[in-house]
Design an enzyme around this catalytic site. Structure first.
Site, PDB file in Angstrom:
ATOM      1  N   LYS A 217       0.854  -1.361  -0.010  1.00 15.21           N
ATOM      2  CA  LYS A 217      -0.045  -0.095  -0.111  1.00 15.21           C
ATOM      3  C   LYS A 217       0.931   1.229  -0.011  1.00 15.21           C
ATOM      4  O   LYS A 217       1.716   1.314   1.011  1.00 15.21           O
ATOM      5  CB  LYS A 217      -0.988  -0.023   1.289  1.00 15.21           C
ATOM      6  CG  LYS A 217      -1.798   1.381   1.531  1.00 15.21           C
ATOM      7  CD  LYS A 217      -2.651   1.697   0.489  1.00 15.21           C
ATOM      8  CE  LYS A 217      -3.321   2.898   0.520  1.00 15.21           C
ATOM      9  NZ  LYS A 217      -4.008   3.080   1.650  1.00 15.21           N
ATOM     10  N   HIS A 320      -6.763  11.562   9.792  1.00 13.61           N
ATOM     11  CA  HIS A 320      -5.465  11.768   9.651  1.00 13.61           C
ATOM     12  C   HIS A 320      -4.662  12.683  10.493  1.00 13.61           C
ATOM     13  O   HIS A 320      -3.723  13.630   9.695  1.00 13.61           O
ATOM     14  CB  HIS A 320      -5.676  12.468   8.018  1.00 13.61           C
ATOM     15  CG  HIS A 320      -6.044  11.307   7.003  1.00 13.61           C
ATOM     16  ND1 HIS A 320      -4.979  10.472   6.693  1.00 13.61           N
ATOM     17  CD2 HIS A 320      -7.037  11.030   6.440  1.00 13.61           C
ATOM     18  CE1 HIS A 320      -5.606   9.441   5.838  1.00 13.61           C
ATOM     19  NE2 HIS A 320      -7.076  10.002   5.777  1.00 13.61           N
TER      20      HIS A 320
END
Length: 567
Positions: A217, A320
């Site tokens: 990823k 985030h």
């Protein structure tokens, strides 16, 4: 010859060819295309019914009969919408056809014997277990939530509620990969782990694949630079694994043109390709038109509603690690949430340009709503855009096949596991979900994992029958003890198999080997092959596909929603 009305037949044996079934409270209808059973020779279990010794049940030994038969099921899969009996042997789908006793009945290819269990699927829909290809392994309880929604396979990464995992789907490094593979061995769901792909030199990436990562990823929070993209894809080509990417929202290391140049003609799975979940602002959605890009969505933006934008800003700040008191962090968040691209995403799904749906579990996504939200989009698009050719106003078979492929066969093909899971086909693991049509996509009636019931709604345990309230989902025997290891699968790359990793880690589950990841292209995405030229206006964020402006109003009311969740 005796005759029976169509209604009476459907009540007794389920719908047959030409009958139509509504999917829950949506505007979607399916029509039965074929019936594998034989009129007058149908089998059914119960008092005074057919599956009795010498009648629908034969005398054969277990080796010659099915372990489990699902009778008179309405199968909905990418390849068709059919009525059939399903035979399961050794945890895999053995036959789709006609069940019964071949000694006294014609056309039987699903033999029922004394060693055969039966699940009555008359009036039920059977689908393949879902494949969620965007999992943050933040907590193990996600597994229960997913199974209860009809998802039976996880592809993703993480190590628990670590800051890195809260934001990125990576299990970084051999030590964590080993520990997570050992943990997954006890979870009653298929699992494949993604390693961290953000590196500009290949050795650390090869190391992770050898340690069991079935893919890598690339995530902007670790730096999705052109150098990292090129290096990661180079290793993937060498070792036949998939690469998933979350691109650079801030366009710091390059814009979408630079990312596409770094990717070249190599296959890649783009996560949340609309962009609200992350990616080049404002035009990452353009990637969905590339032949080598396999685009997916995460479920918070599906479908576009009057509440979508407001919800996303708060989600983004948490996931985030952003600070609402820092102006730059707020600007970062606002750049990712665009009404125009979110609205276009639904339409691109309906056109078959977006190929997959997924969750982004607990990291800007809901692990138990992949199936539900996929069908909410299908419903909304039928209302907004009408039937999809060759469908009619009375039957939505093609649209249904397009949408079911988005969370079953297409993510399975993308990640090299389509030979094991992702569809109701002979030879594959018997990961099957039974639905009452009124509860389709919302609340399964049963979930089978490797041929054994793993979860089901169950009533009062002290009740005299299984149905008294309170009824709620409970884990079943397929989720317990060593039965888990015989019915679930851990996916590994060939490089890890060559090293004997499963034996070294003492993994007891079934092992599936990923393969063919680098050969998969957009034309291989079942019923979702469109490659339009997608353009985004940098000022207004308006989206066009092959010159057509993609706009739709947000939904203010949805099916598969509150009426199903009062209790």
């Amino acid at each position: 010859m005796s005759r029976i009305s169509r209604q009476a037949y459907a009540d007794m044996f389920g719908p047959t060819v030409g009958d139509r079934v509504r999917l829950a409270d949506t505007a979607l209808w399916v029509e039965v295309e074929k019936d594998f059973t034989i009129y007058g020779e149908e089998v059914k279990f119960g008092g005074g019914k057919v599956i009795r010794d010498g009648m629908g049940q034969g005398q054969m030994l277990a080796a010659e009969a099915m372990d489990l038969v699902l009778t008179n099921a309405l199968i909905i899969d990418h390849w068709g919408i059919v009525k059939a009996d399903i035979g399961i042997k050794h945890g895999r789908i053995a036959v789709i056809g006609k069940a019964g006793n071949p000694d006294v009945q014609p056309g039987v290819n699903v033999p029922v014997g004394p060693g055969t269990e039966v699940i009555a699927a008359e009036g039920k829909i059977v689908t393949a277990g879902g494949v969620d290809s965007h999992i943050h392994f933040i907590c193990p309880q996600q597994v229960d939530e997913a199974l209860n929604s009809g998802v039976t396979t996880f592809i993703g990464g993480g190590t628990g509620p670590a800051t890195g995992t809260n934001a990125t789907t990576c299990t970084p490094g051999p030590w964590y990969l080993a520990r997570m593979l050992q943990a997954a061995d006890s979870l009653p769901i298929n699992i494949g782990l993604l390693g961290k792909g953000n590196a500009s030199r290949p050795d650390a990436l090869r190391e992770q694949i050898g340690a069991g990562a079935v893919g890598l990823k690339l995530h902007e929070d670790w730096g999705s630079t052109p150098a990292a993209i090129d290096c990661c894809l180079g290793v993937a080509e060498e070792m036949d694994i998939q690469v998933a990417i979350h691109t650079d929202t801030l366009n710091e290391s390059g814009c979408i043109e630079d990312t596409l140049a770094a990717i070249g003609d190599r296959t890649i799975h783009t996560f949340h390709t609309e962009g609200a979940g992350g990616g080049h602002a404002p035009d990452i959605i353009r990637a969905a038109g590339q032949a080598n890009v396999l685009p997916s969505s995460t479920n918070p933006t599906l479908p576009y509603t009057i509440n979508t934008v407001d919800e996303h800003l708060d989600m983004l700040m948490v996931c985030h690690h952003l600070d609402p008191s820092i102006a730059e962090d707020v600007a970062f968040a606002e750049s990712r949430i665009r009404r125009e691209t979110i609205a276009a995403e639904d339409i691109l799904h309906d056109m078959g340009a977006f190929a997959m749906t997924s969750s982004d579990s607990q990291a800007m996504g809901r692990v138990g709503e992949v199936v539900l939200r996929t069908w909410q989009v299908a419903h909304q698009m039928k209302l907004r855009r009408g039937p999809l050719a060759p469908d009619t106003p009375y039957s939505d078979n093609f649209r249904v096949k397009r949408y079911i492929a988005k969370y079953t066969i297409n993510p399975a093909l993308t990640h090299g596991i389509g030979h094991e899971v992702g569809s109701v086909e002979v030879g594959k693991l018997a990961d099957l979900v039974l639905w009452s049509p009124a509860f389709f996509a919302v609340k399964p009636a049963l979930v089978l994992k490797g041929g054994m019931i793993v979860t089901a709604p169950m009533g009062d345990i002290n009740g005299s029958i299984p149905t008294p309230q309170p009824v709620h989902y409970r884990s079943m025997f397929g989720a317990l003890g060593a039965a888990r290891h015989a019915t679930r699968m851990t996916f590994l790359p060939q490089a890890a198999m060559d090293r004997g990793l499963a034996e070294a880690l003492n993994l007891r589950s079934l092992i599936g080997v990923v393969n063919g990841c680098r050969r998969v292209r957009k034309p291989d995405m079942v019923h979702n092959t469109l490659q339009p030229l997608i353009e985004v206006d940098a000022q207004t964020y308006q989206v066009r596909a092959d010159g057509e402006l993609l706009v739709c109003e947000p939904a203010s009311e949805l099916p598969l929603a509150q009426r199903y969740f009062l209790f």
